[in-house]
Design a protein around this motif. Structure first.
Motif, PDB file in Angstrom:
ATOM      1  N   GLY A   1      -0.985  -1.450   4.671  1.00 29.75           N
ATOM      2  CA  GLY A   1      -1.117  -2.458   5.791  1.00 29.75           C
ATOM      3  C   GLY A   1      -0.880  -4.220   5.092  1.00 29.75           C
ATOM      4  N   ASP A   2      -2.009  -4.536   5.023  1.00 31.40           N
ATOM      5  CA  ASP A   2      -2.077  -5.840   4.707  1.00 31.40           C
ATOM      6  C   ASP A   2      -0.544  -6.033   3.386  1.00 31.40           C
ATOM      7  OD1 ASP A   2      -2.993  -8.497   3.826  1.00 31.40           O
ATOM      8  OD2 ASP A   2      -4.103  -7.999   2.254  1.00 31.40           O
ATOM      9  N   MET A   3      -0.324  -5.183   2.221  1.00 26.67           N
ATOM     10  CA  MET A   3       0.117  -5.316   1.603  1.00 26.67           C
ATOM     11  C   MET A   3       1.552  -5.067   2.546  1.00 26.67           C
ATOM     12  SD  MET A   3      -0.196  -5.274  -1.704  1.00 26.67           S
ATOM     13  CE  MET A   3       0.683  -4.891  -2.347  1.00 26.67           C
ATOM     14  N   ALA A   4       1.691  -4.199   3.271  1.00 24.94           N
ATOM     15  CA  ALA A   4       2.871  -4.283   4.093  1.00 24.94           C
ATOM     16  C   ALA A   4       3.224  -5.637   4.669  1.00 24.94           C
ATOM     17  CB  ALA A   4       2.996  -3.167   5.148  1.00 24.94           C
ATOM     18  N   ASP A   5       2.107  -6.093   5.333  1.00 25.55           N
ATOM     19  CA  ASP A   5       2.093  -7.940   5.985  1.00 25.55           C
ATOM     20  C   ASP A   5       2.760  -8.398   4.705  1.00 25.55           C
ATOM     21  OD1 ASP A   5       1.703  -6.453   8.205  1.00 25.55           O
ATOM     22  OD2 ASP A   5      -0.502  -7.212   8.032  1.00 25.55           O
ATOM     23  N   ASN A   6       2.263  -8.274   3.859  1.00 25.59           N
ATOM     24  CA  ASN A   6       3.020  -8.765   2.940  1.00 25.59           C
ATOM     25  C   ASN A   6       4.101  -8.680   1.223  1.00 25.59           C
ATOM     26  OD1 ASN A   6       0.197 -11.542   2.388  1.00 25.59           O
ATOM     27  ND2 ASN A   6       0.055  -9.921   3.092  1.00 25.59           N
TER      28      ASN A   6
ATOM     29  N   SER B   1       0.923   7.082  11.944  1.00 20.67           N
ATOM     30  CA  SER B   1      -0.082   5.307  12.445  1.00 20.67           C
ATOM     31  C   SER B   1       1.342   4.665  12.289  1.00 20.67           C
ATOM     32  CB  SER B   1      -1.332   5.123  10.736  1.00 20.67           C
ATOM     33  OG  SER B   1      -1.827   3.943  10.876  1.00 20.67           O
ATOM     34  N   GLU B   2       0.650   3.480  13.539  1.00 26.39           N
ATOM     35  CA  GLU B   2       0.995   2.429  13.835  1.00 26.39           C
ATOM     36  C   GLU B   2       1.481   1.187  12.403  1.00 26.39           C
ATOM     37  OE1 GLU B   2       0.614  -1.463  16.037  1.00 26.39           O
ATOM     38  OE2 GLU B   2       0.341   0.066  17.265  1.00 26.39           O
ATOM     39  N   THR B   3       0.126   1.632  11.396  1.00 22.00           N
ATOM     40  CA  THR B   3      -0.378   0.966  10.696  1.00 22.00           C
ATOM     41  C   THR B   3       0.777   1.088   9.499  1.00 22.00           C
ATOM     42  OG1 THR B   3      -2.539   0.096  11.353  1.00 22.00           O
ATOM     43  CG2 THR B   3      -2.162  -0.517   8.768  1.00 22.00           C
ATOM     44  N   ILE B   4       0.546   1.912   8.728  1.00 22.13           N
ATOM     45  CA  ILE B   4       0.962   2.757   8.115  1.00 22.13           C
ATOM     46  C   ILE B   4       2.664   2.667   8.248  1.00 22.13           C
ATOM     47  CG2 ILE B   4       1.518   5.150   6.663  1.00 22.13           C
ATOM     48  CD1 ILE B   4      -0.921   2.602   6.077  1.00 22.13           C
TER      49      ILE B   4
END
Length: 187
Positions: free
Chosen positions: A52-57, A86-89
């Motif tokens: 999720g952190d990678m997706a945000d960046n 998953s909402e995050t994924i």
């Protein structure tokens, strides 16, 4: 044996990306900066926070011309199911490589012996296919995409400015160092 400063080995895999199954190989990363982001398994605990952190960046990596490839030994079908569950994924736009054979994981030397899962490993590959940076973290320690972005910028800077190096905590547009006898004992 470290894979740092070695050329990535040939691979072929099926991945999930933007709602589709796609074939991915070492030829797809030729001529580009790439991050291979290995993690133990889908539907786990620390892994979704990292992905999720990678997706945000992701947009920041794209601005730097860097493709992101997350890799686990799960199949591309499991990646799709996780993406939908998953909402995050679900916010991931980068390529999620399924590696049930372990070919990619073994090529980067991050297969956990006897477990059939990847260690938590990050690899920055330059446009020549050479691994310029790697980080392996323990099971319970998540990675930080912002710190990885800083390291990507440093690696790109060093590649584009032969003879210069980036000191600790270097940030874009800060001073670099030019190694030489004049610096010995002065830092």
């Amino acid at each position: 044996m470290s894979v740092l400063n070695t050329k990535i080995l040939p691979f072929q895999a099926t991945a999930f990306r933007n709602g589709e199954f796609v074939d991915v190989s070492d030829a797809d990363v030729a001529g580009k900066w790439s991050v291979f982001f290995f993690y133990p398994a889908d539907f786990t605990f620390v892994c979704p926070t990292e992905l999720g952190d990678m997706a945000d960046n992701y947009d920041e990596f794209q601005k730097l011309g860097v493709d992101i490839y997350s890799v686990s030994t799960d199949t591309h079908f499991v990646h799709k199911a996780w993406h939908e569950a998953s909402e995050t994924i679900g916010k991931i736009q980068y390529t999620m490589i399924g590696d049930p054979s372990g070919q990619v994981t073994n090529n980067f030397d991050v297969m956990r012996e006897g477990a059939g899962q990847a260690d938590r490993g990050t690899f920055l590959v330059d446009p020549d296919g050479i691994i310029q940076y790697l980080e392996i973290t323990p099971e319970g320690v998540g990675r930080n995409a912002t710190e990885l972005l800083r390291k990507v910028k440093a690696a790109q800077y060093v590649r584009n400015h032969p003879g210069e190096v980036c000191p600790a905590k270097w940030e874009e547009e800060e001073a670099t160092l030019t190694p030489g006898i004049d610096l010995v004992g002065k830092i």
